[in-house]
Design a protein around this motif. Structure first.
Motif, PDB file in Angstrom:
ATOM      1  N   LEU A   5      41.026  -8.548   4.623  1.00  0.00           N
ATOM      2  CA  LEU A   5      42.239  -7.791   4.922  1.00  0.00           C
ATOM      3  C   LEU A   5      42.313  -6.615   3.941  1.00  0.00           C
ATOM      4  N   VAL A   6      42.662  -5.433   4.448  1.00  0.00           N
ATOM      5  CA  VAL A   6      42.727  -4.237   3.604  1.00  0.00           C
ATOM      6  C   VAL A   6      44.142  -4.053   3.074  1.00  0.00           C
ATOM      7  N   LEU A   7      44.245  -3.788   1.774  1.00  0.00           N
ATOM      8  CA  LEU A   7      45.555  -3.552   1.150  1.00  0.00           C
ATOM      9  C   LEU A   7      45.353  -2.693  -0.092  1.00  0.00           C
ATOM     10  N   PRO A   8      46.410  -2.074  -0.619  1.00  0.00           N
ATOM     11  CA  PRO A   8      46.239  -1.294  -1.849  1.00  0.00           C
ATOM     12  C   PRO A   8      46.039  -2.224  -3.043  1.00  0.00           C
ATOM     13  N   GLU A   9      45.378  -1.710  -4.082  1.00  0.00           N
ATOM     14  CA  GLU A   9      45.140  -2.529  -5.282  1.00  0.00           C
ATOM     15  C   GLU A   9      46.467  -2.977  -5.891  1.00  0.00           C
ATOM     16  N   PHE A  10      47.410  -2.029  -6.007  1.00  0.00           N
ATOM     17  CA  PHE A  10      48.736  -2.401  -6.510  1.00  0.00           C
ATOM     18  C   PHE A  10      49.717  -2.344  -5.363  1.00  0.00           C
TER      19      PHE A  10
ATOM     20  N   LEU B 270      48.991   5.888  -1.867  1.00  0.00           N
ATOM     21  CA  LEU B 270      47.912   5.112  -1.263  1.00  0.00           C
ATOM     22  C   LEU B 270      46.756   6.037  -0.892  1.00  0.00           C
ATOM     23  N   ASP B 271      45.543   5.542  -1.063  1.00  0.00           N
ATOM     24  CA  ASP B 271      44.355   6.274  -0.637  1.00  0.00           C
ATOM     25  C   ASP B 271      44.148   5.935   0.840  1.00  0.00           C
ATOM     26  N   THR B 272      44.853   6.657   1.696  1.00  0.00           N
ATOM     27  CA  THR B 272      44.904   6.286   3.120  1.00  0.00           C
ATOM     28  C   THR B 272      43.523   6.421   3.783  1.00  0.00           C
ATOM     29  N   LYS B 273      42.764   7.408   3.350  1.00  0.00           N
ATOM     30  CA  LYS B 273      41.464   7.640   3.981  1.00  0.00           C
ATOM     31  C   LYS B 273      40.515   6.461   3.725  1.00  0.00           C
ATOM     32  N   THR B 274      40.462   6.040   2.457  1.00  0.00           N
ATOM     33  CA  THR B 274      39.594   4.903   2.135  1.00  0.00           C
ATOM     34  C   THR B 274      40.108   3.634   2.824  1.00  0.00           C
ATOM     35  N   MET B 275      41.419   3.466   2.859  1.00  0.00           N
ATOM     36  CA  MET B 275      41.957   2.254   3.495  1.00  0.00           C
ATOM     37  C   MET B 275      41.562   2.183   4.973  1.00  0.00           C
TER      38      MET B 275
END
Ligand SMILES: *Cc1c(COP(=O)(O)O)cnc(C)c1O
Length: 382
Positions: A131-136, A163-168
């Motif tokens: 599952l993809v989520l932000p680190e913090f 958030l780094d939306t592109k990487t997510m």
């Protein structure tokens, strides 16, 4: 004696809930204002006139409450701080107008949004892909990931804490997996615009759920609820704990396509089928019907937040812009832990995390004007 499942549990550590009620609590993002007077009246009328109802099971599907929540969202657009007062009621700002009408079939109610989130993890996230989520982000997501054996792919934030939306989205596509984050995010307080979220969902897998936790959206600038007109894999989670002064009630809900609500209801009926008690159903309905009171509370909190943020900047603290009812900030000249302890000795609880990367930061909930001035004096005497 213990099952092997127990090895996967890493329980959440909440902000301190001291038995000593004399502390000013600015550590759990609770709302400093009491519920609307109409809520108190509805609850006491209910208990007095229908005591027998406490001996009976509540409506398992909270239908009346879901109807009231749908109506409240249609009236507010999902951002209380932006609502305009109209005499007795309120209406959404132009930009928050919903392009459709929310129906009760699009609402699922649970025992706090924490329980709602747990059912979402169970229903939609598998152990076969991360599952993809932000680190913090909200630290309960990794707890549920452990509980349900869902692997995670945490993506570091940008240097400005957004958030780094592109990487997510790239990672979600690579794994063909779902995504979850809070918007505004916690503990940072930063927020993606609705358009940024729209672009993320457009580029992410269509057959995986995309969860946006809007615990703080009422203090922000935009809700993603209008995007439900475009995406049937979008799941929005909201709560009465923050903007509706009801953390003690334990009431959270989902806004999503009816099929998502049906799936989560299946989980509920297989696990905890009366999640919302009879008194909370009454209180929640009354709160939705008194929404202009909560609009005023949200506006006061936003005003105090901006004042407090200016105060901290003047003291040369590093302050992350906030769209929530808290501020994530670090003192530059002293350690965050020292400040935390000094402030605690002054009878005020703040939140800090021992997590690498944010250990110097404090998360400070916005209280009443009175509480904030006590805090400002304590900070001035550092
Ligand atoms: C406070 C919070 C919740 C939990 O809300 P409850 O309804 O009290 O369980 C969920 N998500 C986020 C991001 C929160 O900050």
């Amino acid at each position: 004696m213990k099952s092997s499942r127990m090895d996967n549990l890493h329980p959440y550590v909440p902000g301190e809930q001291p038995k000593d009620r004399t502390y000013i609590k600015l550590n759990a993002n609770e709302n400093p204002y009491p519920p609307a007077p109409e809520v108190i009246k509805a609850v006491s009328d209910f208990v007095k006139t229908h005591p027998e109802r406490l001996g009976l099971y509540p409506d398992p599907d909270s239908f009346v409450l879901r109807t009231a929540i749908a109506k409240m969202l249609n009236r507010t657009g999902g951002v209380l701080a932006d609502c305009r007062s109209t005499g007795t009621g309120c209406e959404p700002a132009e930009k928050d107008m919903l392009p459709f009408t929310i129906t009760p079939e699009m609402i699922y109610c649970g025992n706090g949004s924490d329980e709602v989130l747990s059912f979402i993890f169970y229903a939609f996230f598998d152990s076969d892909r991360p599952l993809v989520l932000p680190e913090f982000t909200y630290s309960f997501y990794p707890v549920y990931a452990g509980f349900y054996a869902v692997p995670l792919d945490p993506v570091p934030l940008n240097s400005d804490w957004t958030l780094d939306t592109k990487t997510m989205t790239g990672r979600a596509c690579a794994h063909d997996s779902g995504t979850i984050f809070a918007n505004p995010n916690a503990p940072t307080g930063r927020m993606l615009s609705r358009d940024e979220v729209r672009q993320m969902i457009q580029k992410s897998p269509k057959d995986r759920v995309f969860v946006v936790d809007e615990a703080y959206a009422d203090f922000g600038t935009e809700s993603c609820i209008p995007l439900l007109a475009e995406f049937d894999n979008l799941v929005i989670v909201r709560t009465f704990s923050k903007s509706f002064c009801g953390a003690g009630l334990r009431l959270g809900y989902i806004v999503a396509a009816p099929d998502i609500v049906k799936t989560v209801t299946t989980v509920k009926n297989s696990l905890n089928h009366f999640p919302v008690d009879a008194v909370t159903q009454i209180a929640g309905k009354a709160a939705c019907e008194s929404v202009s009171y909560y609009v005023q509370c949200a506006k006061k909190i936003v005003e105090e937040r901006e004042k407090f943020s200016a105060f901290l900047k003047q003291k040369d603290w590093s302050v992350i812009p906030s769209c929530t009812n808290f501020i994530f900030t670090r003192p530059r000249a002293v350690s965050g832990k020292k400040v935390y302890e000094h402030i605690k000795q002054n009878g005020i609880l703040l939140r800090r995390f021992d997590t690498a990367g944010i250990e110097e930061y404090l998360r400070i909930t916005i209280g009443t004007a009175g509480q904030m001035s006590v805090l400002c004096s304590a900070l001035s005497n550092l």
